[in-house]
Scaffold this motif. Structure first.
Motif, PDB file in Angstrom:
ATOM      1  N   PRO A  71     -10.202  -4.984 -14.249  1.00 52.54           N
ATOM      2  CA  PRO A  71      -9.261  -6.044 -14.643  1.00 52.54           C
ATOM      3  C   PRO A  71      -8.085  -6.188 -13.667  1.00 52.54           C
ATOM      4  O   PRO A  71      -7.687  -7.303 -13.333  1.00 52.54           O
ATOM      5  CB  PRO A  71      -8.778  -5.604 -16.026  1.00 52.54           C
ATOM      6  N   LEU A  72      -7.540  -5.074 -13.198  1.00 54.93           N
ATOM      7  CA  LEU A  72      -6.430  -5.127 -12.244  1.00 54.93           C
ATOM      8  C   LEU A  72      -6.908  -5.709 -10.911  1.00 54.93           C
ATOM      9  O   LEU A  72      -6.212  -6.523 -10.293  1.00 54.93           O
ATOM     10  CB  LEU A  72      -5.841  -3.734 -12.039  1.00 54.93           C
ATOM     11  N   LEU A  73      -8.092  -5.317 -10.483  1.00 57.62           N
ATOM     12  CA  LEU A  73      -8.644  -5.799  -9.219  1.00 57.62           C
ATOM     13  C   LEU A  73      -8.903  -7.311  -9.266  1.00 57.62           C
ATOM     14  O   LEU A  73      -8.512  -8.043  -8.358  1.00 57.62           O
ATOM     15  CB  LEU A  73      -9.939  -5.053  -8.898  1.00 57.62           C
ATOM     16  N   ILE A  74      -9.515  -7.768 -10.340  1.00 55.83           N
ATOM     17  CA  ILE A  74      -9.902  -9.182 -10.441  1.00 55.83           C
ATOM     18  C   ILE A  74      -8.719 -10.078 -10.822  1.00 55.83           C
ATOM     19  O   ILE A  74      -8.549 -11.154 -10.254  1.00 55.83           O
ATOM     20  CB  ILE A  74     -11.053  -9.351 -11.454  1.00 55.83           C
ATOM     21  N   CYS A  75      -7.920  -9.644 -11.778  1.00 53.76           N
ATOM     22  CA  CYS A  75      -6.881 -10.520 -12.330  1.00 53.76           C
ATOM     23  C   CYS A  75      -5.554 -10.474 -11.580  1.00 53.76           C
ATOM     24  O   CYS A  75      -4.746 -11.392 -11.707  1.00 53.76           O
ATOM     25  CB  CYS A  75      -6.642 -10.190 -13.803  1.00 53.76           C
ATOM     26  N   ALA A 110      -0.209  -7.497  -3.695  1.00 53.94           N
ATOM     27  CA  ALA A 110      -1.634  -7.383  -3.348  1.00 53.94           C
ATOM     28  C   ALA A 110      -1.950  -5.983  -2.824  1.00 53.94           C
ATOM     29  O   ALA A 110      -2.927  -5.362  -3.248  1.00 53.94           O
ATOM     30  CB  ALA A 110      -2.008  -8.438  -2.312  1.00 53.94           C
ATOM     31  N   GLY A 111      -1.133  -5.473  -1.925  1.00 50.59           N
ATOM     32  CA  GLY A 111      -1.363  -4.125  -1.400  1.00 50.59           C
ATOM     33  C   GLY A 111      -1.219  -3.061  -2.464  1.00 50.59           C
ATOM     34  O   GLY A 111      -2.020  -2.123  -2.551  1.00 50.59           O
ATOM     35  N   LEU A 112      -0.200  -3.200  -3.283  1.00 50.27           N
ATOM     36  CA  LEU A 112       0.055  -2.235  -4.355  1.00 50.27           C
ATOM     37  C   LEU A 112      -1.079  -2.216  -5.365  1.00 50.27           C
ATOM     38  O   LEU A 112      -1.603  -1.159  -5.712  1.00 50.27           O
ATOM     39  CB  LEU A 112       1.382  -2.572  -5.045  1.00 50.27           C
ATOM     40  N   PHE A 165      -5.060  -8.359  -8.086  1.00 48.36           N
ATOM     41  CA  PHE A 165      -5.258  -8.238  -6.641  1.00 48.36           C
ATOM     42  C   PHE A 165      -5.912  -9.474  -6.049  1.00 48.36           C
ATOM     43  O   PHE A 165      -5.426 -10.025  -5.053  1.00 48.36           O
ATOM     44  CB  PHE A 165      -6.092  -7.000  -6.295  1.00 48.36           C
ATOM     45  N   LEU A 166      -7.025  -9.898  -6.600  1.00 48.96           N
ATOM     46  CA  LEU A 166      -7.784 -11.000  -6.024  1.00 48.96           C
ATOM     47  C   LEU A 166      -6.967 -12.297  -5.922  1.00 48.96           C
ATOM     48  O   LEU A 166      -6.911 -12.899  -4.845  1.00 48.96           O
ATOM     49  CB  LEU A 166      -9.082 -11.212  -6.812  1.00 48.96           C
ATOM     50  N   PRO A 167      -6.306 -12.750  -7.002  1.00 47.75           N
ATOM     51  CA  PRO A 167      -5.477 -13.962  -6.845  1.00 47.75           C
ATOM     52  C   PRO A 167      -4.339 -13.785  -5.836  1.00 47.75           C
ATOM     53  O   PRO A 167      -4.054 -14.692  -5.064  1.00 47.75           O
ATOM     54  CB  PRO A 167      -4.919 -14.213  -8.253  1.00 47.75           C
ATOM     55  N   CYS A 168      -3.722 -12.607  -5.823  1.00 50.00           N
ATOM     56  CA  CYS A 168      -2.613 -12.375  -4.889  1.00 50.00           C
ATOM     57  C   CYS A 168      -3.092 -12.378  -3.442  1.00 50.00           C
ATOM     58  O   CYS A 168      -2.440 -12.988  -2.581  1.00 50.00           O
ATOM     59  CB  CYS A 168      -1.914 -11.051  -5.206  1.00 50.00           C
ATOM     60  N   ILE A 169      -4.204 -11.729  -3.150  1.00 49.01           N
ATOM     61  CA  ILE A 169      -4.682 -11.676  -1.765  1.00 49.01           C
ATOM     62  C   ILE A 169      -5.173 -13.048  -1.317  1.00 49.01           C
ATOM     63  O   ILE A 169      -4.916 -13.466  -0.178  1.00 49.01           O
ATOM     64  CB  ILE A 169      -5.770 -10.580  -1.558  1.00 49.01           C
ATOM     65  N   ILE A 183       0.841  -1.198   0.000  1.00 48.09           N
ATOM     66  CA  ILE A 183       0.000   0.000   0.000  1.00 48.09           C
ATOM     67  C   ILE A 183       0.876   1.248   0.000  1.00 48.09           C
ATOM     68  O   ILE A 183       0.633   2.193  -0.751  1.00 48.09           O
ATOM     69  CB  ILE A 183      -0.966  -0.017   1.196  1.00 48.09           C
ATOM     70  N   TYR A 184       1.917   1.250   0.834  1.00 47.36           N
ATOM     71  CA  TYR A 184       2.776   2.429   0.905  1.00 47.36           C
ATOM     72  C   TYR A 184       3.522   2.655  -0.415  1.00 47.36           C
ATOM     73  O   TYR A 184       3.637   3.792  -0.875  1.00 47.36           O
ATOM     74  CB  TYR A 184       3.782   2.305   2.062  1.00 47.36           C
ATOM     75  N   LEU A 185       4.020   1.593  -1.011  1.00 44.81           N
ATOM     76  CA  LEU A 185       4.716   1.741  -2.296  1.00 44.81           C
ATOM     77  C   LEU A 185       3.804   2.296  -3.381  1.00 44.81           C
ATOM     78  O   LEU A 185       4.243   3.053  -4.249  1.00 44.81           O
ATOM     79  CB  LEU A 185       5.304   0.402  -2.744  1.00 44.81           C
ATOM     80  N   SER A 186       2.529   1.953  -3.308  1.00 45.37           N
ATOM     81  CA  SER A 186       1.594   2.437  -4.326  1.00 45.37           C
ATOM     82  C   SER A 186       1.407   3.948  -4.263  1.00 45.37           C
ATOM     83  O   SER A 186       1.058   4.576  -5.257  1.00 45.37           O
ATOM     84  CB  SER A 186       0.238   1.754  -4.178  1.00 45.37           C
ATOM     85  N   LEU A 187       1.637   4.531  -3.094  1.00 44.94           N
ATOM     86  CA  LEU A 187       1.407   5.970  -2.933  1.00 44.94           C
ATOM     87  C   LEU A 187       2.245   6.807  -3.892  1.00 44.94           C
ATOM     88  O   LEU A 187       1.838   7.888  -4.295  1.00 44.94           O
ATOM     89  CB  LEU A 187       1.684   6.396  -1.489  1.00 44.94           C
ATOM     90  N   ILE A 188       3.405   6.309  -4.258  1.00 42.58           N
ATOM     91  CA  ILE A 188       4.270   7.073  -5.161  1.00 42.58           C
ATOM     92  C   ILE A 188       3.778   6.982  -6.616  1.00 42.58           C
ATOM     93  O   ILE A 188       4.127   7.818  -7.432  1.00 42.58           O
ATOM     94  CB  ILE A 188       5.736   6.640  -5.028  1.00 42.58           C
ATOM     95  N   PHE A 189       2.967   5.981  -6.905  1.00 47.72           N
ATOM     96  CA  PHE A 189       2.497   5.781  -8.284  1.00 47.72           C
ATOM     97  C   PHE A 189       1.143   6.426  -8.572  1.00 47.72           C
ATOM     98  O   PHE A 189       0.807   6.650  -9.725  1.00 47.72           O
ATOM     99  CB  PHE A 189       2.402   4.286  -8.606  1.00 47.72           C
TER     100      PHE A 189
END
Length: 136
Positions: free
Chosen positions: A74-78, A119-121, A80-84, A57-63
């Motif tokens: 697509p990013l959420l399902i393909c 997953a967080g990113l 994030f979901l498998p990773c979490i 989550i923190y790393l995503s803040l820079i992006f």
């Protein structure tokens, strides 16, 4: 001053990164100490999951360029979901008999912490608009 704001935000992000490293290290040491004294590995497994997920989550803040709520399905399902689901498999197995037995290769993947970071990113990148405008 306005000209230097992007630089100050990035510099603040780096300072936050160092603080997160220090806090994560201290939490890991405290949990390791507790786990070693009680022979209970469950807190260590859950702490590793949460620490790596927060890192993502923190790393995503820079992006994230625009903080508008817009789901990238697509990013959420393909991603994030498998990773979490994969990263939660091991901690859930330690609490219950539920979980998907996946084999020995999963230990290598889980101990890396990268799946939780991704997953967080991708959670953050999939719920906030990260697309550049058409004029760019």
């Amino acid at each position: 001053v306005k000209k230097f704001m992007p630089y100050l935000w990035k510099l603040a992000w780096v300072v936050g990164l160092f603080l997160l490293v220090i806090i994560s290290f201290d939490i890991e040491n405290q949990i390791d100490s507790y786990s070693n004294s009680t022979f209970d590995i469950i807190p260590k497994i859950w702490a590793n999951f949460f620490i790596h997920f927060i890192w993502g989550i923190y790393l995503s803040l820079i992006f994230i360029k625009k903080w508008t709520f817009q789901v990238n399905l697509p990013l959420l399902i393909c991603v994030f979901l498998p990773c979490i689901l994969f990263s939660l498999n091991f901690p859930i197995i330690t609490l219950t008999s539920l979980g998907i037995p996946l084999g020995g290769w999963t230990i290598k993947v889980i101990t890396s912490g990268l799946i939780e970071i991704v997953a967080g990113l991708t959670l953050m990148l999939s719920i906030f608009n990260n697309k550049k405008s058409d004029s760019n």
